[in-house]
Motif scaffolding. Structure first.
Motif, PDB file in Angstrom:
ATOM      1  N   PRO A  63       0.826  -1.216   0.000  1.00  0.00           N
ATOM      2  CA  PRO A  63       0.000   0.000   0.000  1.00  0.00           C
ATOM      3  C   PRO A  63       0.857   1.261   0.000  1.00  0.00           C
ATOM      4  O   PRO A  63       1.996   1.235   0.461  1.00  0.00           O
ATOM      5  CB  PRO A  63      -0.800  -0.116   1.294  1.00  0.00           C
ATOM      6  N   ARG A  75      -5.243   6.288  -0.121  1.00  0.00           N
ATOM      7  CA  ARG A  75      -5.257   4.946  -0.727  1.00  0.00           C
ATOM      8  C   ARG A  75      -6.036   5.033  -2.026  1.00  0.00           C
ATOM      9  O   ARG A  75      -6.948   5.848  -2.158  1.00  0.00           O
ATOM     10  CB  ARG A  75      -5.915   3.959   0.228  1.00  0.00           C
ATOM     11  N   GLU A 108      -6.810  -0.848  -5.713  1.00  0.00           N
ATOM     12  CA  GLU A 108      -6.882  -2.075  -4.910  1.00  0.00           C
ATOM     13  C   GLU A 108      -6.416  -1.891  -3.456  1.00  0.00           C
ATOM     14  O   GLU A 108      -6.566  -2.781  -2.640  1.00  0.00           O
ATOM     15  CB  GLU A 108      -6.099  -3.217  -5.585  1.00  0.00           C
ATOM     16  N   PHE A 109      -5.848  -0.714  -3.108  1.00  0.00           N
ATOM     17  CA  PHE A 109      -5.394  -0.484  -1.733  1.00  0.00           C
ATOM     18  C   PHE A 109      -6.532  -0.034  -0.816  1.00  0.00           C
ATOM     19  O   PHE A 109      -6.356   0.072   0.392  1.00  0.00           O
ATOM     20  CB  PHE A 109      -4.268   0.558  -1.687  1.00  0.00           C
ATOM     21  N   ILE A 110      -7.704   0.262  -1.387  1.00  0.00           N
ATOM     22  CA  ILE A 110      -8.845   0.671  -0.567  1.00  0.00           C
ATOM     23  C   ILE A 110      -9.384  -0.570   0.125  1.00  0.00           C
ATOM     24  O   ILE A 110      -9.738  -1.554  -0.522  1.00  0.00           O
ATOM     25  CB  ILE A 110      -9.944   1.344  -1.435  1.00  0.00           C
ATOM     26  N   SER A 111      -9.433  -0.536   1.464  1.00  0.00           N
ATOM     27  CA  SER A 111      -9.785  -1.743   2.206  1.00  0.00           C
ATOM     28  C   SER A 111     -11.279  -1.896   2.453  1.00  0.00           C
ATOM     29  O   SER A 111     -11.749  -2.988   2.746  1.00  0.00           O
ATOM     30  CB  SER A 111      -9.023  -1.750   3.539  1.00  0.00           C
ATOM     31  N   ALA A 112     -12.045  -0.808   2.335  1.00  0.00           N
ATOM     32  CA  ALA A 112     -13.484  -0.891   2.609  1.00  0.00           C
ATOM     33  C   ALA A 112     -14.187  -1.696   1.516  1.00  0.00           C
ATOM     34  O   ALA A 112     -13.852  -1.578   0.342  1.00  0.00           O
ATOM     35  CB  ALA A 112     -14.066   0.508   2.680  1.00  0.00           C
ATOM     36  N   THR A 116     -16.563  -1.767  -3.865  1.00  0.00           N
ATOM     37  CA  THR A 116     -15.270  -1.178  -4.216  1.00  0.00           C
ATOM     38  C   THR A 116     -14.749  -1.695  -5.560  1.00  0.00           C
ATOM     39  O   THR A 116     -14.304  -0.920  -6.403  1.00  0.00           O
ATOM     40  CB  THR A 116     -14.241  -1.443  -3.091  1.00  0.00           C
ATOM     41  N   GLU A 152      -9.385   7.283  -2.572  1.00  0.00           N
ATOM     42  CA  GLU A 152     -10.128   7.461  -1.324  1.00  0.00           C
ATOM     43  C   GLU A 152      -9.926   8.899  -0.838  1.00  0.00           C
ATOM     44  O   GLU A 152      -8.812   9.302  -0.526  1.00  0.00           O
ATOM     45  CB  GLU A 152      -9.578   6.477  -0.290  1.00  0.00           C
TER      46      GLU A 152
END
Length: 170
Positions: A2, A8, A11-15, A33, A49
């Motif tokens: 990340p 972010r 693909e680094f967005i975790s939600a 997402t 984000e």
């Protein structure tokens, strides 16, 4: 891996779900997402984000490279425009003559006008130390002469053979 700095993206967005705003500022609502990343890719942009602490997080279609560049430019501009406050020092002697005093006071006023703090140092030599009250009177005079432009940040105090006082601009 990340991104360490900056927002972010993709693909680094975790939600699992994000509220999406497209490149024209239109609110597309809450999407999965993965779906949002696909839509961003279709218009040739990244999903970035914007406010990760919202529920659900808000993400926008942006070009991540351009976004980071703009953020960097903004930070540099802010750094350029900030004024650091320096401490300028004015040295005097307890038996200073009136004209010399006036010259020193003009310098003090100039420093305060530029937004700097001023440290006034009064050096005592030899037997002058026995007459500490003369130094105190002088520093009180300085205080009175600057009271509309400055406030006393550190009241006069003795340190060895010198008396110190710090003034800060109002």
């Amino acid at each position: 891996m990340p991104p360490m700095n900056g927002p972010r993206y993709n693909e680094f967005i975790s939600a699992p779900k994000v509220r999406v705003i497209d490149e024209n500022g239109e609110n597309l609502g809450v999407l999965l997402t993965a779906e949002a990343i696909e839509q961003a890719a279709e218009v040739g942009l990244d999903l970035v984000e914007i406010s990760p602490n919202a529920d659900p997080p808000v993400a926008k279609f942006l070009d991540i490279g351009k976004f980071k560049y703009e953020a960097q430019k903004k930070a540099n501009l802010a750094r350029k425009n900030q004024k650091t406050q320096e401490i300028k020092e004015i040295k005097m002697r307890p038996n200073i003559d009136d004209h010399d005093y006036d010259v020193k006071m003009r310098a003090v006023q100039k420093f305060l006008g530029e937004g700097d703090k001023v440290k006034i140092t009064l050096r005592f030599r030899g037997r002058e130390l026995a007459h500490g009250q003369l130094g105190m009177q002088l520093l009180q005079r300085v205080q009175e002469d600057t009271n509309e432009a400055a406030k006393v940040e550190q009241h006069p105090r003795m340190e060895g053979r010198q008396m110190l006082m710090v003034l800060a601009p109002k």
